[in-house]
Motif scaffolding. Sequence first.
Motif, PDB file in Angstrom:
ATOM      1  N   ILE A 166      39.648  36.564  39.176  1.00 25.01           N
ATOM      2  CA  ILE A 166      40.198  35.485  38.507  1.00 25.01           C
ATOM      3  C   ILE A 166      40.253  34.186  38.235  1.00 25.01           C
ATOM      4  O   ILE A 166      39.927  33.487  37.336  1.00 25.01           O
ATOM      5  CB  ILE A 166      41.585  35.852  38.019  1.00 25.01           C
ATOM      6  N   PHE A 167      40.557  34.353  39.295  1.00 24.55           N
ATOM      7  CA  PHE A 167      40.110  32.220  39.884  1.00 24.55           C
ATOM      8  C   PHE A 167      39.088  31.789  39.917  1.00 24.55           C
ATOM      9  O   PHE A 167      38.746  30.668  38.977  1.00 24.55           O
ATOM     10  CB  PHE A 167      41.523  32.190  41.119  1.00 24.55           C
ATOM     11  N   HIS A 208      47.435  29.647  32.001  1.00 24.02           N
ATOM     12  CA  HIS A 208      47.834  30.959  32.315  1.00 24.02           C
ATOM     13  C   HIS A 208      47.224  31.603  31.787  1.00 24.02           C
ATOM     14  O   HIS A 208      47.494  33.056  31.572  1.00 24.02           O
ATOM     15  CB  HIS A 208      48.899  31.147  33.528  1.00 24.02           C
ATOM     16  N   ILE A 209      48.214  30.990  30.626  1.00 23.16           N
ATOM     17  CA  ILE A 209      48.441  32.692  29.144  1.00 23.16           C
ATOM     18  C   ILE A 209      46.526  32.887  28.859  1.00 23.16           C
ATOM     19  O   ILE A 209      45.947  32.146  29.216  1.00 23.16           O
ATOM     20  CB  ILE A 209      48.958  31.996  27.985  1.00 23.16           C
ATOM     21  N   GLY A 210      46.675  34.168  28.704  1.00 22.84           N
ATOM     22  CA  GLY A 210      45.600  34.594  28.460  1.00 22.84           C
ATOM     23  C   GLY A 210      44.662  35.654  29.757  1.00 22.84           C
ATOM     24  O   GLY A 210      43.779  36.213  29.998  1.00 22.84           O
ATOM     25  N   LEU A 211      45.572  35.442  31.263  1.00 23.53           N
ATOM     26  CA  LEU A 211      44.824  35.433  32.780  1.00 23.53           C
ATOM     27  C   LEU A 211      44.958  37.407  32.103  1.00 23.53           C
ATOM     28  O   LEU A 211      45.993  38.244  31.986  1.00 23.53           O
ATOM     29  CB  LEU A 211      45.764  35.572  33.270  1.00 23.53           C
ATOM     30  N   ASP A 257      40.136  37.433  48.250  1.00 18.17           N
ATOM     31  CA  ASP A 257      40.856  38.175  47.716  1.00 18.17           C
ATOM     32  C   ASP A 257      40.451  39.051  46.412  1.00 18.17           C
ATOM     33  O   ASP A 257      40.116  39.052  45.894  1.00 18.17           O
ATOM     34  CB  ASP A 257      42.558  38.145  47.274  1.00 18.17           C
ATOM     35  N   PRO A 258      40.323  40.881  46.386  1.00 18.03           N
ATOM     36  CA  PRO A 258      39.409  41.925  45.554  1.00 18.03           C
ATOM     37  C   PRO A 258      40.272  41.894  44.343  1.00 18.03           C
ATOM     38  O   PRO A 258      39.101  42.067  43.211  1.00 18.03           O
ATOM     39  CB  PRO A 258      39.195  43.033  46.961  1.00 18.03           C
ATOM     40  N   MET A 259      41.520  41.379  43.831  1.00 22.19           N
ATOM     41  CA  MET A 259      42.522  41.945  42.985  1.00 22.19           C
ATOM     42  C   MET A 259      42.046  40.157  42.436  1.00 22.19           C
ATOM     43  O   MET A 259      41.861  40.107  41.328  1.00 22.19           O
ATOM     44  CB  MET A 259      43.497  42.018  42.958  1.00 22.19           C
ATOM     45  N   LEU A 260      42.457  39.378  43.110  1.00 22.92           N
ATOM     46  CA  LEU A 260      42.762  38.174  42.641  1.00 22.92           C
ATOM     47  C   LEU A 260      41.095  36.801  42.120  1.00 22.92           C
ATOM     48  O   LEU A 260      41.582  36.016  42.019  1.00 22.92           O
ATOM     49  CB  LEU A 260      43.859  36.823  43.440  1.00 22.92           C
ATOM     50  N   ALA A 264      45.694  39.541  33.829  1.00 18.50           N
ATOM     51  CA  ALA A 264      47.592  40.152  35.289  1.00 18.50           C
ATOM     52  C   ALA A 264      48.192  40.482  34.675  1.00 18.50           C
ATOM     53  O   ALA A 264      48.693  39.749  33.640  1.00 18.50           O
ATOM     54  CB  ALA A 264      47.524  38.427  36.129  1.00 18.50           C
ATOM     55  N   ASP A 265      49.103  40.791  35.445  1.00 18.76           N
ATOM     56  CA  ASP A 265      50.446  42.132  35.014  1.00 18.76           C
ATOM     57  C   ASP A 265      50.951  41.996  36.463  1.00 18.76           C
ATOM     58  O   ASP A 265      50.484  41.046  37.999  1.00 18.76           O
ATOM     59  CB  ASP A 265      50.035  42.850  34.897  1.00 18.76           C
ATOM     60  N   SER A 266      51.928  42.426  36.432  1.00 14.77           N
ATOM     61  CA  SER A 266      52.792  42.752  38.046  1.00 14.77           C
ATOM     62  C   SER A 266      52.107  42.872  39.716  1.00 14.77           C
ATOM     63  O   SER A 266      52.927  41.816  40.689  1.00 14.77           O
ATOM     64  CB  SER A 266      53.883  43.672  37.326  1.00 14.77           C
ATOM     65  N   ARG A 267      51.653  43.806  38.895  1.00  9.71           N
ATOM     66  CA  ARG A 267      50.520  43.338  40.665  1.00  9.71           C
ATOM     67  C   ARG A 267      50.214  42.331  40.836  1.00  9.71           C
ATOM     68  O   ARG A 267      49.668  42.834  42.093  1.00  9.71           O
ATOM     69  CB  ARG A 267      49.664  45.048  40.377  1.00  9.71           C
TER      70      ARG A 267
END
Length: 152
Positions: A46-47, A83-86, A40-43, A88-91
Motif C-alpha cells: 500500500i505504501f 488516506h481516503i481511497g486507500l 510488511d506483506p500487508m502494509l 484498507a480496512d480494520s485489519r
Amino acid sequence: MEDAAVRRARIVEQRKLETGIDEAMIDRLVRAFYGKVRLDPMLGPIFEARVEDWEQHFKTLGAFWSSVTLGTGAYSGTPMGKHIGLPADSRHFDRWLRLFAETAMEICPPDAARLFLERAIRIAESLELAIAGDLGQMLAKGERLHRPSLEV
C-alpha cells in the motif's frame, strides 16, 4: 500579554520536558516504524504504491508527529484527504497499530511510547471512519470497517 509564537514555544518546551519527546526521537521512531511497514506483506504494498520520495515522506511524518505530540504546529497538511481511497480496512489499521506500538516501545521511554500510542489509536480510528464514510458505510460505535474485496 504573551505573543502567540512565544507561548507556543514555551508550551512545546514544557511538553518536551514532560514527555522526553523531541524531534530526534520522532525521526528515529518514524524511520524505524516505516522500515517495518515497508517490509510488511500487508502494509508494504500500500505504501510502496503511493510514496515516491521516502525522505520527503519521513520529513512530512516528522512534522506531523511533532504537531500531534508536542503541539509545534510544524504540520499543516490534510491527512484525511491523503488516506481516503486507500485499499484498507480494520485489519490494516490493526496491523499498523501493532507495528507502531512495537516500534514505539523499542525506541521511546515508556511515557513517550504511551503518548505516541494514544495519539496513534485516535488517528487510526479517525482514518478508518473516514474511509468507511467515503465508501458510503456508516459504522456504529465499536463497529469496524471490513472489506471482503480485500481478502487475501
